[in-house]
Design an enzyme around this catalytic site. Sequence first.
Site, mmCIF file in Angstrom:
data_model
loop_
_atom_site.group_PDB
_atom_site.id
_atom_site.type_symbol
_atom_site.label_atom_id
_atom_site.label_comp_id
_atom_site.label_asym_id
_atom_site.label_seq_id
_atom_site.Cartn_x
_atom_site.Cartn_y
_atom_site.Cartn_z
ATOM 1 N N CYS A 13 0.807 -1.219 0.000
ATOM 2 C CA CYS A 13 0.000 0.000 0.000
ATOM 3 C C CYS A 13 0.843 1.274 0.000
ATOM 4 C CB CYS A 13 -0.959 -0.016 1.179
ATOM 5 S SG CYS A 13 -2.031 -1.471 1.221
ATOM 6 N N HIS A 42 -3.007 6.770 1.934
ATOM 7 C CA HIS A 42 -3.548 5.469 1.529
ATOM 8 C C HIS A 42 -4.951 5.321 2.087
ATOM 9 C CE1 HIS A 42 -4.270 1.298 1.036
ATOM 10 N NE2 HIS A 42 -4.030 0.982 2.297
ATOM 11 N N ASN A 55 -10.339 0.035 -0.583
ATOM 12 C CA ASN A 55 -8.883 -0.002 -0.399
ATOM 13 C C ASN A 55 -8.262 -0.683 -1.609
ATOM 14 O OD1 ASN A 55 -6.243 -0.731 0.266
ATOM 15 N ND2 ASN A 55 -6.725 -1.245 2.384
#
Length: 325
Positions: free
Chosen positions: A126, A251, A281
Amino acid sequence: MFSPSSAPAGFPGTAGSRIAAVAGVRPERVVSNEELGGGLGVAAEWIERRVGVRERRFAGPEETVTAMAAGAAAKALSTAGLTPADIDLLVLATCSMPSPMPSGAASVAALIGAPHLAAFDVNAACAGFCYALGVADGLIRSGTSRRALVIGAERMTDWVDPDDVDTATVFADGAGAAVVVASEHRGIHPVEWGGDGDKAGLIAIPDRHGSVGMQGQAVYRWVTTELAAVAAAACARAGIAPADLRGFVTHQANLRMIERLAKSLGATNAVVARDIVETGNTSAASVPLALARLIDHGQVRPGDPVLLMGFGAGLSYAAQVIACP
């Protein structure tokens, strides 16, 4: 075909680099909390309350990591007024390729019609896009590159157990790309990066045929207790105070986490990216997708100082202040 006599001599180093354009690609299929929660036996409201997601995008058979990456790259190049022939470097941030070889970046270079580009993958999960952006900035400032494509692209749904409430409710698919070019002034400030390898197992895929596992509460504590200091250090490296930020793009892992980070940092005048609500996500794709949404909606303007920050498996983090394209 490469030949030594035709190889370029290289470029002089520059004072800095900047992002000339950023663009995103989201898969066609929209998956609501009602649809997802029904199969998991949880209420739609519970999902939104827990992670902040209302809907997300799941990739179809033709929407591969490389296809989405190429689509995002093409959009970013068009926005920047450039063609693939103008680019000399392609860095792809991804952790969800179906196979370790060949690199996704090489395939993306071919898909955009520039198969001879220098192209390689970065896997920092990420944090990958911010890592890749730091690498591209350094290569441009050194004179090794002049114009680069930096892409984050993921098909996280390939690596998620659809019956695992902890991961199936949050992970999704997509791609975002940035065109990075040489500049007389720094439009990408020094990256603040690092990690905590002792905690690497908190987010992991145990084997090549497995699915991602995550100790969510431990990760939440790590992010909310340690990473505000990373964001502050990135601001300091750019020579600005957190209150000077106009955009806060982290993120997109968890909405409560994002809002808590912004408050802890003191980014009181920044628009906080909340792309997770509609996109989920998307790991390495989340930062460029969230930045592109803020730009497209006019929430940040050219030249605005924006903090980008990625964090996740590794445990890895990277943050840098940029001038909004």
